[in-house]
Design a protein around this motif. Structure first.
Motif, PDB file in Angstrom:
ATOM      1  N   SER A  14      40.988  74.466  87.704  1.00  0.00           N
ATOM      2  CA  SER A  14      41.084  75.892  87.120  1.00  0.00           C
ATOM      3  C   SER A  14      39.812  76.247  86.150  1.00  0.00           C
ATOM      4  N   LEU A  15      39.915  77.505  85.665  1.00  0.00           N
ATOM      5  CA  LEU A  15      38.873  77.989  84.813  1.00  0.00           C
ATOM      6  C   LEU A  15      39.068  77.300  83.224  1.00  0.00           C
ATOM      7  N   ASN A  16      40.271  77.018  83.189  1.00  0.00           N
ATOM      8  CA  ASN A  16      40.749  76.226  82.055  1.00  0.00           C
ATOM      9  C   ASN A  16      40.138  74.774  81.800  1.00  0.00           C
ATOM     10  N   ALA A  17      40.312  74.056  83.071  1.00  0.00           N
ATOM     11  CA  ALA A  17      39.756  72.759  83.146  1.00  0.00           C
ATOM     12  C   ALA A  17      38.324  72.962  82.902  1.00  0.00           C
ATOM     13  N   GLN A  18      37.538  73.771  83.786  1.00  0.00           N
ATOM     14  CA  GLN A  18      36.153  73.802  83.415  1.00  0.00           C
ATOM     15  C   GLN A  18      35.676  74.276  82.090  1.00  0.00           C
ATOM     16  N   ILE A  19      36.377  75.003  81.465  1.00  0.00           N
ATOM     17  CA  ILE A  19      36.078  75.277  80.093  1.00  0.00           C
ATOM     18  C   ILE A  19      36.415  73.827  79.262  1.00  0.00           C
ATOM     19  N   ALA A  20      37.304  73.287  79.253  1.00  0.00           N
ATOM     20  CA  ALA A  20      37.535  71.842  78.698  1.00  0.00           C
ATOM     21  C   ALA A  20      36.473  70.936  78.871  1.00  0.00           C
ATOM     22  N   HIS A  21      36.221  70.766  80.088  1.00  0.00           N
ATOM     23  CA  HIS A  21      35.457  69.848  80.461  1.00  0.00           C
ATOM     24  C   HIS A  21      33.718  70.185  80.053  1.00  0.00           C
ATOM     25  N   THR A  22      33.407  71.315  80.263  1.00  0.00           N
ATOM     26  CA  THR A  22      32.181  71.870  79.823  1.00  0.00           C
ATOM     27  C   THR A  22      32.136  72.076  78.656  1.00  0.00           C
ATOM     28  N   GLY A  23      33.040  72.270  77.733  1.00  0.00           N
ATOM     29  CA  GLY A  23      32.902  72.063  76.322  1.00  0.00           C
ATOM     30  C   GLY A  23      32.936  70.930  75.538  1.00  0.00           C
ATOM     31  N   GLY A  24      33.566  69.887  76.425  1.00  0.00           N
ATOM     32  CA  GLY A  24      33.642  68.393  75.779  1.00  0.00           C
ATOM     33  C   GLY A  24      32.285  67.810  76.097  1.00  0.00           C
ATOM     34  N   GLU A  25      31.716  68.273  77.393  1.00  0.00           N
ATOM     35  CA  GLU A  25      30.390  67.744  77.574  1.00  0.00           C
ATOM     36  C   GLU A  25      29.319  68.347  76.726  1.00  0.00           C
ATOM     37  N   ARG A  26      29.354  69.432  76.220  1.00  0.00           N
ATOM     38  CA  ARG A  26      28.345  70.031  75.271  1.00  0.00           C
ATOM     39  C   ARG A  26      28.562  69.325  73.921  1.00  0.00           C
ATOM     40  N   LEU A  27      29.518  69.062  73.630  1.00  0.00           N
ATOM     41  CA  LEU A  27      29.952  68.658  72.234  1.00  0.00           C
ATOM     42  C   LEU A  27      29.212  67.050  72.246  1.00  0.00           C
ATOM     43  N   VAL A  35      37.366  63.229  72.746  1.00  0.00           N
ATOM     44  CA  VAL A  35      38.335  62.758  73.899  1.00  0.00           C
ATOM     45  C   VAL A  35      39.132  63.783  74.307  1.00  0.00           C
ATOM     46  N   LEU A  36      39.248  63.742  75.696  1.00  0.00           N
ATOM     47  CA  LEU A  36      39.942  64.900  76.282  1.00  0.00           C
ATOM     48  C   LEU A  36      41.432  64.482  76.774  1.00  0.00           C
ATOM     49  N   ARG A  37      42.568  65.163  76.431  1.00  0.00           N
ATOM     50  CA  ARG A  37      43.801  65.045  76.926  1.00  0.00           C
ATOM     51  C   ARG A  37      44.200  65.978  77.761  1.00  0.00           C
ATOM     52  N   GLY A  76      38.499  65.131  63.751  1.00  0.00           N
ATOM     53  CA  GLY A  76      38.312  66.171  62.613  1.00  0.00           C
ATOM     54  C   GLY A  76      38.360  67.507  63.201  1.00  0.00           C
ATOM     55  N   GLY A  77      38.560  67.760  64.650  1.00  0.00           N
ATOM     56  CA  GLY A  77      38.906  69.246  65.245  1.00  0.00           C
ATOM     57  C   GLY A  77      39.313  68.781  66.452  1.00  0.00           C
ATOM     58  N   PHE A  78      40.406  69.836  66.564  1.00  0.00           N
ATOM     59  CA  PHE A  78      41.313  70.074  67.665  1.00  0.00           C
ATOM     60  C   PHE A  78      40.775  71.462  68.369  1.00  0.00           C
ATOM     61  N   ILE A  79      40.990  71.075  69.780  1.00  0.00           N
ATOM     62  CA  ILE A  79      40.417  72.259  70.647  1.00  0.00           C
ATOM     63  C   ILE A  79      41.661  72.468  71.777  1.00  0.00           C
ATOM     64  N   GLY A 121      41.546  69.784  56.031  1.00  0.00           N
ATOM     65  CA  GLY A 121      40.332  69.603  56.491  1.00  0.00           C
ATOM     66  C   GLY A 121      39.903  69.270  57.854  1.00  0.00           C
ATOM     67  N   LYS A 122      40.858  69.468  58.778  1.00  0.00           N
ATOM     68  CA  LYS A 122      40.653  69.399  60.217  1.00  0.00           C
ATOM     69  C   LYS A 122      40.707  70.725  60.827  1.00  0.00           C
ATOM     70  N   SER A 123      39.909  71.035  61.980  1.00  0.00           N
ATOM     71  CA  SER A 123      39.927  72.455  62.558  1.00  0.00           C
ATOM     72  C   SER A 123      40.676  72.683  63.837  1.00  0.00           C
ATOM     73  N   LEU A 124      41.065  73.948  64.175  1.00  0.00           N
ATOM     74  CA  LEU A 124      41.829  74.179  65.449  1.00  0.00           C
ATOM     75  C   LEU A 124      40.721  75.352  65.978  1.00  0.00           C
ATOM     76  N   THR A 125      40.562  75.118  67.031  1.00  0.00           N
ATOM     77  CA  THR A 125      39.662  76.241  68.132  1.00  0.00           C
ATOM     78  C   THR A 125      40.712  76.265  69.215  1.00  0.00           C
ATOM     79  N   SER A 126      40.834  77.526  69.916  1.00  0.00           N
ATOM     80  CA  SER A 126      41.404  77.958  70.850  1.00  0.00           C
ATOM     81  C   SER A 126      40.665  78.635  71.925  1.00  0.00           C
ATOM     82  N   PHE A 127      40.914  78.205  73.153  1.00  0.00           N
ATOM     83  CA  PHE A 127      40.417  79.093  74.336  1.00  0.00           C
ATOM     84  C   PHE A 127      41.246  79.471  75.087  1.00  0.00           C
ATOM     85  N   THR A 128      41.794  80.551  75.448  1.00  0.00           N
ATOM     86  CA  THR A 128      42.693  80.918  76.444  1.00  0.00           C
ATOM     87  C   THR A 128      41.966  81.965  77.595  1.00  0.00           C
TER      88      THR A 128
END
Length: 169
Positions: A14-27, A35-37, A76-79, A121-128
C-alpha cells in the motif's frame, strides 16, 4: 533521536506501507534509530480485554502489550501511518493506542482523581491517506475532526507534542 513508525494498513504494498518504509529509511539515513511496527504484519490484536481495564487491583498488562511497551519505551518520536476509513483511524491502530499507550505507559493515575501524562517531551507525527480528494477532506472538516479526536486528544492525555499531520487524498 529514536523513532517508532507505527504502520496500520493491511496491504504490504500500500501507499501507507511505502510512506512508512521510505520515511523510516530516510530517518535512518539521517542517523536516527528507527523501529517499524507493522501492526497487521505482526498480527497485533487490537481488542482491549476486560482484565486490561484500569481498576484498583489491576493485573499486569498481557505479554504482547508488555513487549510493545518495551520496544517503545526509549523512543522520542512516534510516527503513525494509516488510512482513514469512515474518517477515523483503522480499528487496529485505535486498539493499539488503547492497549499500548494507555494507563501505565501513556499516563498514570494521580491521587484525588485524574491522570498524569507520561510521554511529555516526546513527539507525534501522523501521515494519513484516503480515497477522497484533498479538497473534500478539507472542506468537509473530516481531517480537522480526526486531528481533534485522535492526535490532539492523544497528546492531551499522554503529553505527546503533535508535530504535524500530513494527509494525502
Amino acid at each position: 533521536m529514536k523513532f517508532a513508525v507505527i504502520l496500520a494498513h493491511p496491504r504490504a504494498d500500500s501507499l501507507n506501507a511505502q510512506i512508512a518504509h521510505t520515511g523510516g529509511e530516510r530517518l535512518v539515513g539521517m542517523g536516527h534509530d528507527v523501529v517499524l511496527r507493522d501492526l497487521y504484519g505482526i498480527g497485533f490484536d487490537p481488542r482491549l480485554m476486560a482484565d486490561e481495564l484500569p481498576r484498583p487491583a489491576m493485573a499486569p498488562p498481557p505479554p504482547d502489550v508488555v513487549s510493545e511497551r518495551r520496544r517503545l519505551a526509549d523512543r522520542g518520536g512516534f510516527i503513525f501511518v494509516y488510512p482513514f476509513w469512515f474518517n477515523t483511524p483503522p480499528a487496529i491502530l485505535k486498539g493499539y493506542v488503547e492497549r499500548v499507550m494507555s494507563m501505565g505507559f501513556g499516563y498514570e493515575p494521580i491521587a484525588g482523581g485524574g491522570t498524569q501524562p507520561l510521554l511529555g517531551g516526546k513527539s507525534l507525527t501522523s501521515f494519513t491517506t484516503s480515497g477522497a480528494p484533498d479538497r473534500w477532506v478539507e472542506t468537509s472538516g473530516a481531517l480537522d475532526h480526526l486531528k481533534a479526536l485522535f492526535d490532539n486528544y492523544l497528546a492531551e492525555v499522554t503529553g505527546l507534542n503533535v508535530i504535524t499531520h500530513r494527509h494525502y487524498g
